[in-house]
Design a protein around this motif. Structure first.
Motif, PDB file in Angstrom:
ATOM      1  N   VAL A 192       0.850  -1.181   0.000  1.00 27.92           N
ATOM      2  CA  VAL A 192       0.000   0.000   0.000  1.00 27.92           C
ATOM      3  C   VAL A 192       0.890   1.237   0.000  1.00 27.92           C
ATOM      4  O   VAL A 192       1.969   1.223   0.604  1.00 27.92           O
ATOM      5  CB  VAL A 192      -0.971  -0.003   1.207  1.00 27.92           C
ATOM      6  CG1 VAL A 192      -0.223   0.035   2.529  1.00 27.92           C
ATOM      7  CG2 VAL A 192      -1.974   1.129   1.107  1.00 27.92           C
ATOM      8  N   PHE A 193       0.440   2.267  -0.687  1.00 25.21           N
ATOM      9  CA  PHE A 193       1.215   3.494  -0.831  1.00 25.21           C
ATOM     10  C   PHE A 193       0.429   4.678  -0.285  1.00 25.21           C
ATOM     11  O   PHE A 193      -0.797   4.667  -0.267  1.00 25.21           O
ATOM     12  CB  PHE A 193       1.542   3.756  -2.303  1.00 25.21           C
ATOM     13  CG  PHE A 193       2.247   2.624  -2.992  1.00 25.21           C
ATOM     14  CD1 PHE A 193       1.535   1.715  -3.758  1.00 25.21           C
ATOM     15  CD2 PHE A 193       3.617   2.471  -2.868  1.00 25.21           C
ATOM     16  CE1 PHE A 193       2.170   0.666  -4.398  1.00 25.21           C
ATOM     17  CE2 PHE A 193       4.269   1.426  -3.508  1.00 25.21           C
ATOM     18  CZ  PHE A 193       3.546   0.527  -4.272  1.00 25.21           C
ATOM     19  N   LEU A 194       1.157   5.701   0.110  1.00 26.25           N
ATOM     20  CA  LEU A 194       0.528   6.969   0.475  1.00 26.25           C
ATOM     21  C   LEU A 194       1.321   8.073  -0.177  1.00 26.25           C
ATOM     22  O   LEU A 194       2.467   8.324   0.204  1.00 26.25           O
ATOM     23  CB  LEU A 194       0.490   7.161   1.999  1.00 26.25           C
ATOM     24  CG  LEU A 194      -0.267   8.399   2.461  1.00 26.25           C
ATOM     25  CD1 LEU A 194      -1.765   8.252   2.180  1.00 26.25           C
ATOM     26  CD2 LEU A 194      -0.040   8.645   3.954  1.00 26.25           C
ATOM     27  N   GLU A 195       0.715   8.711  -1.155  1.00 26.44           N
ATOM     28  CA  GLU A 195       1.320   9.849  -1.831  1.00 26.44           C
ATOM     29  C   GLU A 195       0.886  11.098  -1.082  1.00 26.44           C
ATOM     30  O   GLU A 195      -0.315  11.364  -0.950  1.00 26.44           O
ATOM     31  CB  GLU A 195       0.854   9.905  -3.286  1.00 26.44           C
ATOM     32  CG  GLU A 195       1.600  10.898  -4.150  1.00 26.44           C
ATOM     33  CD  GLU A 195       2.988  10.404  -4.539  1.00 26.44           C
ATOM     34  OE1 GLU A 195       3.142   9.186  -4.786  1.00 26.44           O
ATOM     35  OE2 GLU A 195       3.905  11.232  -4.588  1.00 26.44           O
ATOM     36  N   MET A 196       1.864  11.856  -0.577  1.00 27.42           N
ATOM     37  CA  MET A 196       1.565  13.028   0.235  1.00 27.42           C
ATOM     38  C   MET A 196       2.108  14.265  -0.461  1.00 27.42           C
ATOM     39  O   MET A 196       3.321  14.348  -0.714  1.00 27.42           O
ATOM     40  CB  MET A 196       2.198  12.889   1.628  1.00 27.42           C
ATOM     41  CG  MET A 196       1.787  11.615   2.351  1.00 27.42           C
ATOM     42  SD  MET A 196       2.376  11.553   4.047  1.00 27.42           S
ATOM     43  CE  MET A 196       4.126  11.395   3.760  1.00 27.42           C
TER      44      MET A 196
END
Length: 121
Positions: free
Chosen positions: A78-82
């Protein structure tokens, strides 16, 4: 043994961007919801973003429009682009996943150890 390992946290200036990753390893039947939580010093752990196994997403109010959660089921990640990071985004970011260890067992929550994101003013 199921493990979640986060990466990508670092020091960044306000207005900058970061991408967090969390990879699941070990032997298990399936991964359902995956999510990111964060905990700032002295605060409770809050939901940042969640993505279901079907791809539905849900975001905390403070990150809507700036953060994007995604997942790669083939890579169990899972990724989180911030983007447009603010000093108030400074926190330890934790990966969470509801994992079903075996087909006959109920899924349960697993947590990573966290990755620190620091946003300087």
């Amino acid at each position: 043994q199921v493990q979640l390992v986060e990466s990508g946290g670092e020091l960044v200036q306000a207005g900058g961007s970061l991408r967090l990753s969390c990879a699941a390893s070990g032997s298990f039947f399936s991964i359902n919801d995956m999510a990111w939580y964060r905990q700032a010093l002295g605060n409770q752990r809050d939901l940042v973003a969640l993505i279901s196994s079907g791809g539905r997403t849900n975001y905390g109010d403070s990150v809507k429009g700036r953060f994007t959660i995604s997942r790669d089921d083939a890579k169990k990640t899972v990724f989180l682009e911030m983007n447009s990071l603010k000093p108030e985004d400074t926190a330890v970011y934790y990966c969470n996943a509801k994992i079903q260890p075996r087909s006959w067992l109920v899924g349960r929550d697993f947590w990573g150890k966290g990755t620190l994101v620091t946003v300087s003013a």
